[in-house]
Scaffold this active site. Structure first.
Site, PDB file in Angstrom:
ATOM      1  N   GLU A  72     -23.819 -12.870  -6.523  1.00 52.52           N
ATOM      2  CA  GLU A  72     -25.050 -13.615  -6.801  1.00 52.52           C
ATOM      3  C   GLU A  72     -25.216 -13.876  -8.293  1.00 52.52           C
ATOM      4  OE1 GLU A  72     -26.083 -10.682  -3.398  1.00 52.52           O
ATOM      5  OE2 GLU A  72     -24.630 -10.863  -5.031  1.00 52.52           O
ATOM      6  N   ALA A 178       8.361   2.616   9.499  1.00 53.21           N
ATOM      7  CA  ALA A 178       9.525   1.824   9.881  1.00 53.21           C
ATOM      8  C   ALA A 178      10.447   2.706  10.720  1.00 53.21           C
ATOM      9  CB  ALA A 178      10.261   1.310   8.650  1.00 53.21           C
ATOM     10  N   ASP A 227      11.584  13.180   0.087  1.00 55.32           N
ATOM     11  CA  ASP A 227      11.813  11.796  -0.321  1.00 55.32           C
ATOM     12  C   ASP A 227      11.266  11.472  -1.710  1.00 55.32           C
ATOM     13  OD1 ASP A 227      12.938  11.500   2.159  1.00 55.32           O
ATOM     14  OD2 ASP A 227      11.186  10.546   3.054  1.00 55.32           O
ATOM     15  N   ARG A 234       4.940  -1.251  -7.284  1.00 58.91           N
ATOM     16  CA  ARG A 234       5.814  -1.732  -8.358  1.00 58.91           C
ATOM     17  C   ARG A 234       6.441  -3.091  -8.072  1.00 58.91           C
ATOM     18  NH1 ARG A 234       7.870   2.244  -5.436  1.00 58.91           N
ATOM     19  NH2 ARG A 234       9.927   2.019  -4.428  1.00 58.91           N
TER      20      ARG A 234
END
Length: 346
Positions: A72, A178, A227, A234
């Site tokens: 606004e 995945a 991992d 990135r």
């Protein structure tokens, strides 16, 4: 209280009848609001359009970044000096109820009162307890006509994370993983071996775009330990989410981020992330046991499962989680990868 996102079905009580022009201008306001995606959280995306008598748009704006002026304010500031005298007879279309409290910026409802805007058309109400009808009440008490509920569902869907967080007092939860074509998330490997890579450069960009529109990203302790995922954006020009690790056994090492320890129920954990850390959206990327826990207790809103044309056979482990719902869509890529989308609505 349901654990699912039920804001889609909130009934609007306003009985205003809107014109074709009203719909046109509110759709434009929704287009503007979407420009704030990835930049305004934990605030909602909001757009505003000011229309003078005769149908000419004299001002537009959207909430550009968290802590900055609201839609606004930007719309009113965009009005040319020569058109300022028209504000008293103009209509402002705003996709979400104007705020009524002092936060990082002054209340927008008060600004509209001080501007003596002629009419206000609101998309959806604001479920934030600090607003929740107070903005509209402030306008009406000042004698400004207000019509509610124009394209309200579209506004709620645009701000599904904000609506879920303030309705259910927990972040909007997105699951993502995945897997191979035969249903595994990795292969048997030693601690020094790299994980199997299922995503392609293109689908990796999609993942990073999804990260950029979430406040936080979560993994389990084993995933963090083995991992060492960066969990950032990135690959794109976008904000990186805050890092969360579910480390109930204290094995995640020097992981930098919010640690979830102990045996607190998952709903309580999510409530804490919202109330203590102001996290309105959480992307859960792994591993299999953490994803399975969210699925088992039903505390998720959307899921995206990438299936690669790879068969791991006896070398595959662990088994990917299973969602007992049909996907709502499937997107295929030239590599043969497919991304299935699921929704968990109550």
């Amino acid at each position: 209280m349901s654990t699912h996102s039920n804001f889609y079905h909130v009934a609007m009580l306003d009985t205003a009848i809107f014109s074709a022009a009203d719909y046109l201008y509110m759709r434009r306001a929704l287009q503007l609001a979407a420009n704030g995606r990835g930049h305004v959280s934990p605030n909602p995306m909001v757009g505003a359009v000011i229309v003078a008598p005769g149908g000419r748009i004299i001002g537009e704006g959207w909430h550009r970044h968290y802590g900055g002026p609201h839609a606004e304010v930007n719309a009113i500031n965009s009005v040319a000096a020569a058109d300022r005298n028209l504000l008293h007879d103009s209509t402002i279309y705003v996709t979400l109820e104007p705020c009524s409290h002092y936060g990082k910026t002054p209340p927008c409802a008060k600004l509209l009162v001080d501007t003596r805007i002629g009419r206000v058309v609101v998309g959806a109400g604001d479920p934030n307890p600090r607003v929740a009808g107070r903005g509209i009440a402030m306008l009406r008490q000042a004698g400004i006509p207000v019509s509610e509920g124009l394209l309200a569902d579209e506004s709620r869907v645009l701000n599904k994370t904000f609506m879920t967080a303030h309705t259910l007092r927990r972040p909007f939860v997105t699951l993502k993983w995945a897997q191979s074509a035969d249903g595994f998330m990795d292969r048997r490997r030693s601690a020094d071996d790299d994980a199997v890579r299922f995503s392609t450069p293109l689908t990796s960009l999609i993942v990073h775009n999804r990260r950029a529109v979430h406040d936080a990203i979560a993994v389990g302790a084993r995933t963090a330990l083995l991992d060492r995922p960066r969990l950032d954006t990135r690959l794109i020009a976008g904000p990186s989410p805050r890092r969360v690790v579910f480390d109930r056994r204290g094995i995640a090492g020097d992981f930098d981020g919010i640690r979830i320890t102990g045996d607190m129920p998952l709903l309580d954990v999510l409530g804490s992330l919202f109330t203590e850390h102001n996290i309105t959206s959480l992307l859960v990327e792994g591993g299999a046991s953490l994803l399975g826990e969210f699925i088992r207790v039903g505390l998720w809103d959307e899921a995206y499962v990438e299936v690669a044309p790879v068969v791991l056979g006896d070398a595959g482990t662990p088994a990917a989680p299973a969602i007992a719902k049909a996907p709502c869509s499937c997107t295929s890529y030239p590599s043969g990868n497919k991304i299935y989308a699921y929704k968990n609505q109550g």
